[in-house]
Write a protein that holds these residues in place. Structure first.
Motif, PDB file in Angstrom:
ATOM      1  N   ILE A 111      -2.619 -46.369  19.650  1.00 21.82           N
ATOM      2  CA  ILE A 111      -2.701 -45.642  20.911  1.00 21.82           C
ATOM      3  C   ILE A 111      -1.322 -45.750  21.540  1.00 21.82           C
ATOM      4  CG2 ILE A 111      -3.769 -45.525  23.195  1.00 21.82           C
ATOM      5  CD1 ILE A 111      -6.081 -47.258  21.895  1.00 21.82           C
ATOM      6  N   VAL A 112      -0.741 -44.611  21.893  1.00 22.97           N
ATOM      7  CA  VAL A 112       0.578 -44.603  22.523  1.00 22.97           C
ATOM      8  C   VAL A 112       0.420 -44.035  23.926  1.00 22.97           C
ATOM      9  CG1 VAL A 112       2.933 -43.743  22.440  1.00 22.97           C
ATOM     10  CG2 VAL A 112       1.747 -44.300  20.312  1.00 22.97           C
ATOM     11  N   THR A 113       0.769 -44.827  24.916  1.00 18.55           N
ATOM     12  CA  THR A 113       0.766 -44.384  26.304  1.00 18.55           C
ATOM     13  C   THR A 113       2.221 -44.305  26.749  1.00 18.55           C
ATOM     14  OG1 THR A 113      -1.323 -45.539  26.661  1.00 18.55           O
ATOM     15  CG2 THR A 113      -0.083 -44.875  28.627  1.00 18.55           C
ATOM     16  N   ALA A 131       3.604 -33.020  14.863  1.00 20.77           N
ATOM     17  CA  ALA A 131       4.235 -33.946  13.919  1.00 20.77           C
ATOM     18  C   ALA A 131       3.219 -34.606  13.001  1.00 20.77           C
ATOM     19  CB  ALA A 131       4.999 -35.023  14.694  1.00 20.77           C
ATOM     20  N   ASP A 132       3.682 -34.956  11.800  1.00 22.35           N
ATOM     21  CA  ASP A 132       2.847 -35.717  10.875  1.00 22.35           C
ATOM     22  C   ASP A 132       2.410 -37.015  11.546  1.00 22.35           C
ATOM     23  OD1 ASP A 132       3.091 -33.861   8.849  1.00 22.35           O
ATOM     24  OD2 ASP A 132       4.761 -34.905   7.884  1.00 22.35           O
ATOM     25  N   GLY A 133       1.133 -37.299  11.464  1.00 22.34           N
ATOM     26  CA  GLY A 133       0.610 -38.543  12.013  1.00 22.34           C
ATOM     27  C   GLY A 133      -0.001 -38.408  13.388  1.00 22.34           C
ATOM     28  N   LEU A 134       0.252 -37.289  14.089  1.00 20.10           N
ATOM     29  CA  LEU A 134      -0.347 -37.104  15.408  1.00 20.10           C
ATOM     30  C   LEU A 134      -1.817 -36.748  15.230  1.00 20.10           C
ATOM     31  CD1 LEU A 134      -0.108 -36.894  18.506  1.00 20.10           C
ATOM     32  CD2 LEU A 134       0.492 -34.479  18.172  1.00 20.10           C
ATOM     33  N   VAL A 135      -2.678 -37.547  15.849  1.00 27.06           N
ATOM     34  CA  VAL A 135      -4.123 -37.342  15.741  1.00 27.06           C
ATOM     35  C   VAL A 135      -4.631 -36.564  16.947  1.00 27.06           C
ATOM     36  CG1 VAL A 135      -6.366 -38.497  15.606  1.00 27.06           C
ATOM     37  CG2 VAL A 135      -4.382 -39.443  14.380  1.00 27.06           C
ATOM     38  N   LEU A 173       7.476 -43.174  16.242  1.00 28.98           N
ATOM     39  CA  LEU A 173       8.909 -43.387  16.458  1.00 28.98           C
ATOM     40  C   LEU A 173       9.753 -42.311  15.779  1.00 28.98           C
ATOM     41  CD1 LEU A 173       9.009 -47.277  16.110  1.00 28.98           C
ATOM     42  CD2 LEU A 173       9.145 -45.910  18.220  1.00 28.98           C
ATOM     43  N   ALA A 174       9.334 -41.858  14.599  1.00 31.40           N
ATOM     44  CA  ALA A 174      10.045 -40.775  13.922  1.00 31.40           C
ATOM     45  C   ALA A 174       9.961 -39.492  14.750  1.00 31.40           C
ATOM     46  CB  ALA A 174       9.472 -40.558  12.524  1.00 31.40           C
ATOM     47  N   PHE A 175       8.802 -39.236  15.336  1.00 30.62           N
ATOM     48  CA  PHE A 175       8.639 -38.072  16.203  1.00 30.62           C
ATOM     49  C   PHE A 175       9.567 -38.153  17.409  1.00 30.62           C
ATOM     50  CE2 PHE A 175       6.638 -36.688  20.172  1.00 30.62           C
ATOM     51  CZ  PHE A 175       6.728 -35.315  20.003  1.00 30.62           C
ATOM     52  N   VAL A 176       9.636 -39.312  18.040  1.00 28.33           N
ATOM     53  CA  VAL A 176      10.478 -39.473  19.231  1.00 28.33           C
ATOM     54  C   VAL A 176      11.943 -39.160  18.909  1.00 28.33           C
ATOM     55  CG1 VAL A 176      11.399 -41.166  20.884  1.00 28.33           C
ATOM     56  CG2 VAL A 176       8.948 -41.075  20.422  1.00 28.33           C
ATOM     57  N   LEU A 213       8.708 -44.585  29.139  1.00 31.22           N
ATOM     58  CA  LEU A 213       8.280 -45.970  28.973  1.00 31.22           C
ATOM     59  C   LEU A 213       7.034 -45.995  28.084  1.00 31.22           C
ATOM     60  CD1 LEU A 213       8.606 -46.930  32.741  1.00 31.22           C
ATOM     61  CD2 LEU A 213      10.274 -47.359  30.922  1.00 31.22           C
ATOM     62  N   PRO A 214       7.225 -46.050  26.745  1.00 29.56           N
ATOM     63  CA  PRO A 214       6.061 -46.057  25.858  1.00 29.56           C
ATOM     64  C   PRO A 214       5.456 -47.448  25.681  1.00 29.56           C
ATOM     65  CG  PRO A 214       8.054 -45.929  24.562  1.00 29.56           C
ATOM     66  CD  PRO A 214       8.474 -45.933  26.015  1.00 29.56           C
ATOM     67  N   THR A 215       4.147 -47.471  25.541  1.00 28.57           N
ATOM     68  CA  THR A 215       3.411 -48.673  25.184  1.00 28.57           C
ATOM     69  C   THR A 215       2.588 -48.338  23.943  1.00 28.57           C
ATOM     70  OG1 THR A 215       3.229 -49.294  27.505  1.00 28.57           O
ATOM     71  CG2 THR A 215       1.722 -50.365  25.981  1.00 28.57           C
ATOM     72  N   VAL A 216       2.673 -49.192  22.934  1.00 30.31           N
ATOM     73  CA  VAL A 216       1.945 -48.952  21.690  1.00 30.31           C
ATOM     74  C   VAL A 216       0.970 -50.104  21.481  1.00 30.31           C
ATOM     75  CG1 VAL A 216       2.175 -48.643  19.189  1.00 30.31           C
ATOM     76  CG2 VAL A 216       3.959 -47.755  20.711  1.00 30.31           C
ATOM     77  N   GLN A 217      -0.267 -49.758  21.177  1.00 31.13           N
ATOM     78  CA  GLN A 217      -1.252 -50.793  20.881  1.00 31.13           C
ATOM     79  C   GLN A 217      -2.133 -50.343  19.724  1.00 31.13           C
ATOM     80  OE1 GLN A 217      -2.908 -49.943  24.961  1.00 31.13           O
ATOM     81  NE2 GLN A 217      -4.784 -50.642  23.963  1.00 31.13           N
ATOM     82  N   GLN A 218      -2.665 -51.291  19.008  1.00 35.61           N
ATOM     83  CA  GLN A 218      -3.529 -51.000  17.870  1.00 35.61           C
ATOM     84  C   GLN A 218      -4.791 -50.296  18.352  1.00 35.61           C
ATOM     85  OE1 GLN A 218      -4.805 -54.455  15.718  1.00 35.61           O
ATOM     86  NE2 GLN A 218      -6.080 -53.294  14.319  1.00 35.61           N
ATOM     87  N   ALA A 219      -5.198 -49.276  17.614  1.00 30.85           N
ATOM     88  CA  ALA A 219      -6.473 -48.599  17.888  1.00 30.85           C
ATOM     89  C   ALA A 219      -7.512 -49.149  16.909  1.00 30.85           C
ATOM     90  CB  ALA A 219      -6.328 -47.098  17.704  1.00 30.85           C
TER      91      ALA A 219
END
Length: 92
Positions: free
Chosen positions: A4-6, A32-36, A61-64, A80-86
């Motif tokens: 989950i990317v906020t 982008a590849d990987g966007l759900v 990160l590749a998309f950014v 300001l991205p926050t990444v957490q496991q889904a």
């Protein structure tokens, strides 16, 4: 591992977001590849917020890296991205 990317964009506006989305229409790598899934809206603090689900943090990160010049042209210089496991992502 899905994530989950906020992304908080202080001072970001709907107009900037819509300009970025218009520019994404002209590139062959979006979505982008990987966007759900993707959602965006005002954050209530005078900025903009994006919530995405990605297959992996590396794909985000590749998309950014590809998207950064488009975002900067639209006047978005701070994110300001926050990444957490889904643990689970359910799509209807």
């Amino acid at each position: 591992m899905a994530v989950i990317v906020t992304v908080e964009i202080p001072g970001g506006t709907r107009e900037q977001y819509e300009e970025v989305m218009r520019q994404f229409e002209g590139v062959d790598w979006f979505p982008a590849d990987g966007l759900v899934a993707h959602a965006a809206g005002p954050d209530g603090d005078g900025g903009w917020k994006v919530v995405d689900f990605w297959d992996s943090e590396e794909q985000f990160l590749a998309f950014v890296e590809r998207a950064r010049p488009i975002m900067e042209r639209a006047g978005i210089s701070s994110m300001l991205p926050t990444v957490q496991q889904a643990v689970n992502v359910i799509l209807r």
